[in-house]
Structures are given as C-alpha cells and as structure tokens.
Design a protein around this motif. Structure first.
Motif, PDB file in Angstrom:
ATOM      1  N   ALA A 313     -34.378  21.974  12.012  1.00 33.54           N
ATOM      2  CA  ALA A 313     -34.039  20.776  12.792  1.00 33.54           C
ATOM      3  C   ALA A 313     -34.720  20.786  14.159  1.00 33.54           C
ATOM      4  O   ALA A 313     -35.268  19.771  14.607  1.00 33.54           O
ATOM      5  CB  ALA A 313     -32.525  20.671  12.955  1.00 33.54           C
ATOM      6  N   LEU A 314     -34.711  21.930  14.823  1.00 34.23           N
ATOM      7  CA  LEU A 314     -35.302  22.009  16.163  1.00 34.23           C
ATOM      8  C   LEU A 314     -36.820  21.857  16.120  1.00 34.23           C
ATOM      9  O   LEU A 314     -37.405  21.144  16.937  1.00 34.23           O
ATOM     10  CB  LEU A 314     -34.917  23.325  16.841  1.00 34.23           C
ATOM     11  CG  LEU A 314     -33.472  23.403  17.323  1.00 34.23           C
ATOM     12  CD1 LEU A 314     -33.128  24.817  17.764  1.00 34.23           C
ATOM     13  CD2 LEU A 314     -33.212  22.429  18.467  1.00 34.23           C
ATOM     14  N   CYS A 315     -37.445  22.526  15.169  1.00 32.36           N
ATOM     15  CA  CYS A 315     -38.910  22.440  15.095  1.00 32.36           C
ATOM     16  C   CYS A 315     -39.383  21.035  14.730  1.00 32.36           C
ATOM     17  O   CYS A 315     -40.530  20.677  14.959  1.00 32.36           O
ATOM     18  CB  CYS A 315     -39.455  23.461  14.096  1.00 32.36           C
ATOM     19  SG  CYS A 315     -39.390  25.156  14.715  1.00 32.36           S
ATOM     20  N   GLY A 316     -38.470  20.230  14.182  1.00 33.11           N
ATOM     21  CA  GLY A 316     -38.797  18.846  13.870  1.00 33.11           C
ATOM     22  C   GLY A 316     -38.665  17.925  15.071  1.00 33.11           C
ATOM     23  O   GLY A 316     -39.008  16.741  14.993  1.00 33.11           O
ATOM     24  N   SER A 317     -38.185  18.482  16.206  1.00 31.24           N
ATOM     25  CA  SER A 317     -38.008  17.677  17.419  1.00 31.24           C
ATOM     26  C   SER A 317     -39.225  17.801  18.326  1.00 31.24           C
ATOM     27  O   SER A 317     -39.608  18.901  18.734  1.00 31.24           O
ATOM     28  CB  SER A 317     -36.754  18.143  18.176  1.00 31.24           C
ATOM     29  OG  SER A 317     -36.777  17.708  19.520  1.00 31.24           O
ATOM     30  N   GLU A 318     -39.805  16.672  18.666  1.00 35.42           N
ATOM     31  CA  GLU A 318     -40.982  16.677  19.542  1.00 35.42           C
ATOM     32  C   GLU A 318     -40.642  17.242  20.918  1.00 35.42           C
ATOM     33  O   GLU A 318     -41.419  17.999  21.501  1.00 35.42           O
ATOM     34  CB  GLU A 318     -41.523  15.247  19.681  1.00 35.42           C
ATOM     35  CG  GLU A 318     -42.832  15.157  20.442  1.00 35.42           C
ATOM     36  CD  GLU A 318     -43.367  13.736  20.530  1.00 35.42           C
ATOM     37  OE1 GLU A 318     -44.255  13.502  21.375  1.00 35.42           O
ATOM     38  OE2 GLU A 318     -42.899  12.867  19.757  1.00 35.42           O
ATOM     39  N   ASP A 319     -39.455  16.897  21.421  1.00 32.33           N
ATOM     40  CA  ASP A 319     -39.048  17.389  22.741  1.00 32.33           C
ATOM     41  C   ASP A 319     -38.839  18.902  22.731  1.00 32.33           C
ATOM     42  O   ASP A 319     -39.143  19.591  23.710  1.00 32.33           O
ATOM     43  CB  ASP A 319     -37.752  16.696  23.196  1.00 32.33           C
ATOM     44  CG  ASP A 319     -37.996  15.246  23.593  1.00 32.33           C
ATOM     45  OD1 ASP A 319     -39.154  14.906  23.915  1.00 32.33           O
ATOM     46  OD2 ASP A 319     -37.032  14.462  23.580  1.00 32.33           O
ATOM     47  N   PHE A 320     -38.325  19.435  21.611  1.00 31.28           N
ATOM     48  CA  PHE A 320     -38.156  20.884  21.507  1.00 31.28           C
ATOM     49  C   PHE A 320     -39.510  21.578  21.552  1.00 31.28           C
ATOM     50  O   PHE A 320     -39.687  22.593  22.234  1.00 31.28           O
ATOM     51  CB  PHE A 320     -37.424  21.252  20.213  1.00 31.28           C
ATOM     52  CG  PHE A 320     -37.285  22.743  20.004  1.00 31.28           C
ATOM     53  CD1 PHE A 320     -36.346  23.481  20.713  1.00 31.28           C
ATOM     54  CD2 PHE A 320     -38.116  23.416  19.110  1.00 31.28           C
ATOM     55  CE1 PHE A 320     -36.234  24.859  20.531  1.00 31.28           C
ATOM     56  CE2 PHE A 320     -37.999  24.781  18.909  1.00 31.28           C
ATOM     57  CZ  PHE A 320     -37.052  25.503  19.636  1.00 31.28           C
ATOM     58  N   ARG A 321     -40.469  21.022  20.847  1.00 31.57           N
ATOM     59  CA  ARG A 321     -41.795  21.648  20.781  1.00 31.57           C
ATOM     60  C   ARG A 321     -42.483  21.683  22.148  1.00 31.57           C
ATOM     61  O   ARG A 321     -43.390  22.479  22.366  1.00 31.57           O
ATOM     62  CB  ARG A 321     -42.671  20.928  19.751  1.00 31.57           C
ATOM     63  CG  ARG A 321     -42.151  21.022  18.319  1.00 31.57           C
ATOM     64  CD  ARG A 321     -43.198  20.604  17.292  1.00 31.57           C
ATOM     65  NE  ARG A 321     -43.608  19.218  17.431  1.00 31.57           N
ATOM     66  CZ  ARG A 321     -43.036  18.191  16.823  1.00 31.57           C
ATOM     67  NH1 ARG A 321     -41.990  18.395  16.041  1.00 31.57           N
ATOM     68  NH2 ARG A 321     -43.493  16.958  16.987  1.00 31.57           N
ATOM     69  N   LYS A 322     -42.028  20.824  23.067  1.00 35.04           N
ATOM     70  CA  LYS A 322     -42.623  20.775  24.408  1.00 35.04           C
ATOM     71  C   LYS A 322     -41.984  21.770  25.381  1.00 35.04           C
ATOM     72  O   LYS A 322     -42.456  21.922  26.513  1.00 35.04           O
ATOM     73  CB  LYS A 322     -42.466  19.360  24.987  1.00 35.04           C
ATOM     74  CG  LYS A 322     -43.298  18.300  24.285  1.00 35.04           C
ATOM     75  CD  LYS A 322     -42.993  16.925  24.893  1.00 35.04           C
ATOM     76  CE  LYS A 322     -43.764  15.821  24.197  1.00 35.04           C
ATOM     77  NZ  LYS A 322     -43.353  14.487  24.704  1.00 35.04           N
ATOM     78  N   LEU A 323     -40.927  22.432  24.971  1.00 33.18           N
ATOM     79  CA  LEU A 323     -40.228  23.346  25.889  1.00 33.18           C
ATOM     80  C   LEU A 323     -41.094  24.552  26.248  1.00 33.18           C
ATOM     81  O   LEU A 323     -42.046  24.902  25.544  1.00 33.18           O
ATOM     82  CB  LEU A 323     -38.921  23.842  25.245  1.00 33.18           C
ATOM     83  CG  LEU A 323     -37.805  22.816  25.039  1.00 33.18           C
ATOM     84  CD1 LEU A 323     -36.617  23.463  24.350  1.00 33.18           C
ATOM     85  CD2 LEU A 323     -37.373  22.195  26.361  1.00 33.18           C
TER      86      LEU A 323
END
Length: 562
Positions: A313-323
């Motif tokens: 779920a997290l890796c599917g989030s664009e905002d997570f990938r920008k952290l």
C-alpha cells in the motif's frame, strides 16, 4: 537440530544465548528503562509525545487508581480494548504494576467475540475506547466485568486540542455511537485520582502470567496463550540481541503502524523498544495512507515495522515514494508471508532491505528472523538466541536436515500453556518444552528456515489469523445453510482472502448479500468473506468431514497456481 548446530549460525558479535532470568519480571525492565531514559521520548501520537519518565508517572497514577478505587487483586484479569493511542501503554503498564494480567482485546471485535473472550478469561475490568463502548454496554452484563473505564481518542492531548479532536470524532465523524454505562469511569478522572498517590508495586515471579493473548492456536476456538513475565523478558532480549549491531539504545525512531493489541507489535514496541529506550511513533489508523504518509514526513525514522500488505500500500503512494529515507536502517516484516515482489519494491523505493521474521502468539511471538547482516529473502531467517528448531514427521519423529516436516520450537519464549485448557496445551506442547507450530518447513544447511506450507487450515488475512471452524460455526447459524466451508485464496493485497462455499437446504435459497450481511453482523471485518460460492455438494470424507484442501486445490487450479 542440536544446540551446537545453531551456535555457529549467528553473525559475528551476536551471542547465541540470552539470560531470560536477568530481570525478575517485566516491571524491573520498565523501572530501569524509565529511569535510564527518563527524558527520552517513548511514544508519540497525534503530535503529542510522552517521555519514558512521563509514561512511568502516568502508569503509576493508573496503578494507584486501580489499587485505591477498585477491588481488583493481583492476578485478576483486565481487558484492554484500544487502538494505537498513548493511553494504551499507560494502561497496560499501570495494570501490570498493580499486579493485574492484561487481556489484549481487538477493538474491532463484535459483541459475540468480546463476550467469549471476557468470559473465558474471567476478566473483572475493561478499559475501552468510547468508540466501542456501545458494544461494551451489551456485553458487560453477560460477563464478570465489574469495572469499566472509558477513554476518548484525544484524551492525552493538551486541553484545547483534546476538546477539538474528541468533538470531531464524536460529532463530525460520528464515530462514537451513543452508549449507556452508568458504572463507567473516564480514564482521565481515574488518572487524576491516582496522580501522586503511592503505588504498591507488584512483584510477580518470572513464571507468573503477565498477558493473556488470545489466539485460535491450531483450531478455531479462541484460547488465551499464557505469556509469563519470563516469556516476555526472553523475547524482548532475543529481539534486542539480533538488532544490537545495527541499532543504538535511546536513539532510534520507530514507526508503529501495526496494532499494539496484536502480539507482534505488543512485544516489539512495548517490550523490546522499552528495553532499548527507543521512540515509538504510534499510527492509529494505518489504512488512511495519505494521513499515514503525512505523519511519516514529520519524522526522521530509522526503523519501520510492518507486514506485506502495508509495504504494498505504501509503495503504491506517490507521496510516500517522495519521502526522505536517509535515516531508515531497519525494516522488519512479520505476521504474514513477505512476497518477493513486495520486498524488491520496498528496497527500490526506500533503499532499505526487509528482514522477514516468523513467530506465533504462543511464542511471545518471535521465533526467528533474518539477521540484518545476512538477509535471505524467501526464508524466515535463523532462530533468535536461546531458541532451538527442528522438523518432525506426522508421527512426531525428528527428521534430518533438509527434510520437509512440521516445524517445532523450543525456547524461553514458549508460552506456559493455554489458559484453563490442559488438553489443548498437551496437543501443542510436549513434556520437553517443544511446541508444534502447525507449519511445514525445511531447515537448510546454513541454519535458515523456509516455510513450505501450513499444516493447519488457518487463513492469514493481513497478518491476522482467521480460523475456518469459527467462520463455519457462524455461517451454519444462518437459516437455510445445510453445509458450508471456508478457505483462504491468494490475494495480492491481504496475502489471503476468505472464500466460503455454501450448500443450501432443500427448497431454501440464499444470496451472496445475505451470507455476507450475516457474517458482518457476527465477526470482525477482516473475517468477513470476500467471495461466496453456492454448490449442490461439498467434497467430504466417508465420515462426512468436509475436505477444505480439495476446495483450496480447485481454487488454485482456477488461478493457474497449481
């Protein structure tokens, strides 16, 4: 496998043994850590941080309240039914300091599930979130619970923010159904009454039960695993030993999205991280990915504890990938099988490899983990220190290395037994202390263990155990059901999804919607089936036992996985 075999398998600097008797009980660890790390942050939630010193003071206030304003005695059971909020560690440590046994209770439980657990454990007190107090209203009169303490989500926040958060939850989001519990005490009132009062510190022995952790074990009847102070001390030391080369006491920021009432998060965050004085960031609702990612952006976190579903779920989030992941040095996975694609994607996004581990409620829970220095994806690693593993055949005879058989575990973290269930204990735990896991495994020459299959029919949904017997018992109460069976089918998001098969009585008809509505009314959300199939008959043995394995095999063939 002999002890000498395992001693050679640990990375340099990691001892093959721990001393489970280094502390007399969990409270000795708590006191030492809260003195040593008094000014260090212990838990953060909703922007509010409690230091170890503050947590000790607040847990003391709760313990004093229990001792001065209730008739609870050491050894009595107290059910704790809360999500990840600051109140949870305060209540749990306060209860243990007063000598009580904690019964961790899932906040998502239905009335039926709560009633069984409270009666089976003999709980005399309940601490719950206001959000589920309306269920407690129905359940408490049917149990031996005398004392009810209710808290609201924002109760630990500063006054103005507390009022705002609690009002939004109650009136805007309408997440607190009306309830009537005349005997209920507000947690903040209890803390006020206990604040500054002396605590008669409990002094349980290592063999005394600290926590009753409910599990289906290898059958569908929920049983309380008796986890002693010695069990928990052993597992916190075992976890600490394997991480000592990579983590520094008192300096790590640890993300806690998994529920503290679940044994995996309970032992890691409330026990192992307490021993090392590290900072736990409590995530109350990890399903709200945007809010979760926003919280992550505010911390330079160095440890992330999760499971396959969450990584996906997290890796599917664009905002997570920008952290910014520059501080992340350890990611732990447990609770369900880690898929290779998930592990590779997490490493690609964060730059940090995932260390997969394995455990059971009955083992407090950690049995094995991949050492950070030597990760083998697809395995559950090597046994934690002072732990032996072996595989046996169907007759219980030891099998040689490289053979496939049932995994058995022996170590100081293995439970005392099931609460008031001697027969069930004898089925899983032998006189020498070997625990049968119900999982089929192979032990490799290098000591790493690979899980091959599950002997039991348990279904694993996002790390939660779901037992077909329970689902079938509930489904069988729906008028019109003649025969039924529940199985797990592969699911990308949750690891497994529940599918039920139904044979209706002659002349009766049912719909998928009726079946799901019935299940939803009687079991927790993650136990509700995703798929329903109606059939004229189900595969059975000649004595009428439904063959779930045949149904699973059929489903796998349909999916091209068998």
């Amino acid at each position: 496998m002999t002890e000498n075999f395992w001693k050679d398998k640990y990375p340099a600097g990691i001892s093959a043994e721990i001393d489970p008797d280094a502390y007399p009980n969990v409270l000795a660890v708590l006191k030492q850590s809260c003195q040593r790390f008094a000014d260090k942050p212990a838990f953060t939630n909703m922007g509010k941080t409690l230091t170890y010193g503050e947590m000790y003071e607040l847990s003391g206030a709760f313990a004093a309240y229990l001792q001065e304003h209730t008739d609870l005695q050491p050894g009595d059971r107290i059910a704790v039914q809360m999500p990840n909020v600051l109140q949870y560690p305060i209540v749990v440590f306060g209860a243990i300091r007063a000598g009580l046994v904690v019964v961790n209770t899932n906040p998502l439980y239905t009335v039926r599930e709560m009633e069984h657990q409270f009666n089976d454990s003999g709980a005399k007190a309940l601490v719950c979130l206001a959000n589920m107090a309306h269920l407690a209203e129905d359940v408490v009169p049917k149990t031996g619970i005398k004392h009810v303490i209710v808290t609201e989500v924002g109760d630990m926040l500063p006054a103005l923010k507390r009022l705002l958060v609690n009002s939004v939850v109650k009136y805007v989001k309408k997440m607190v159904p009306a309830y009537n519990l005349p005997q209920a005490v507000k947690l903040n009132d209890a803390l006020a009454k206990g604040r500054g009062r002396p605590v008669r510190e409990a002094n349980p022995s290592g063999n005394d039960v600290a926590v009753l952790q409910y599990t289906g074990g290898t059958t569908g009847v929920a049983k309380g695993a008796m986890l002693t102070h010695r069990n928990l001390i052993a597992n916190m030391q075992q976890s600490h030993a394997l991480m000592a080369s990579n983590l520094q006491d008192g300096l790590e920021v640890v993300i806690c999205p998994l529920p503290l009432y679940h044994i995996y998060a309970f032992t890691f965050h409330c026990m192992a991280m307490m021993l090392s004085g590290n900072h736990n960031i409590l995530i109350t609702n990890p399903r709200d990915i945007p809010a979760f990612v926003k919280e992550l952006s505010q911390h330079r976190f160095s440890v992330f504890v999760g499971l396959n579903t969450l990584f996906v779920a997290l890796c599917g989030s664009e905002d997570f990938r920008k952290l910014n992941f520059s501080a992340l040095k350890l990611t732990l996975s447990g609770g369900m099988a880690l898929q290779l694609a998930s592990a590779e994607r997490w490493k690609e996004v964060t730059g940090c490899s995932i260390c997969e581990g394995y455990g059971m409620t009955e083992t407090s829970p950690v049995v094995s983990v991949n050492p950070y220095e030597n990760i083998q994806i697809g395995t559950i690693g090597i046994p934690v220190p002072s732990t032996l593993c072996k595989v046996v055949d169907d007759e219980g005879k030891d099998l040689p290395m490289g053979s496939i058989g049932e995994l058995c575990v022996k170590g100081p973290q293995v439970m005392k037994g099931y609460w008031q269930r001697e027969e069930a204990t004898a089925e899983i735990l032998d006189a020498e202390g070997w625990l049968k896991t119900g999982d089929i495994a192979v032990i490799q020459e290098d000591g790493f263990i690979r899980i091959v299959d599950r002997k039991k029919d348990m279904i694993l949904v996002s790390g939660f155990n779901v037992y077909p017997n329970e689902l079938e018992d509930v489904l069988a109460t729906l008028p019109g059901v003649q025969h039924c069976a529940a199985i797990g089918t592969p699911d990308e998001k949750s690891g497994e999804a529940i599918k039920v098969f139904v044979v209706t009585k002659s002349g009766e008809s049912l719909t998928k919607e009726q079946v799901i509505a019935h299940m939803r009314a009687n079991v927790t959300g993650y136990k509700v089936p995703k798929a329903v199939e109606f059939r004229d008959s189900l595969p059975m043995t000649n004595v009428g036992k439904i063959l779930r394995r045949e149904l699973r095999d059929e489903e796998l063939k349909k999916l091209g996985k068998k």
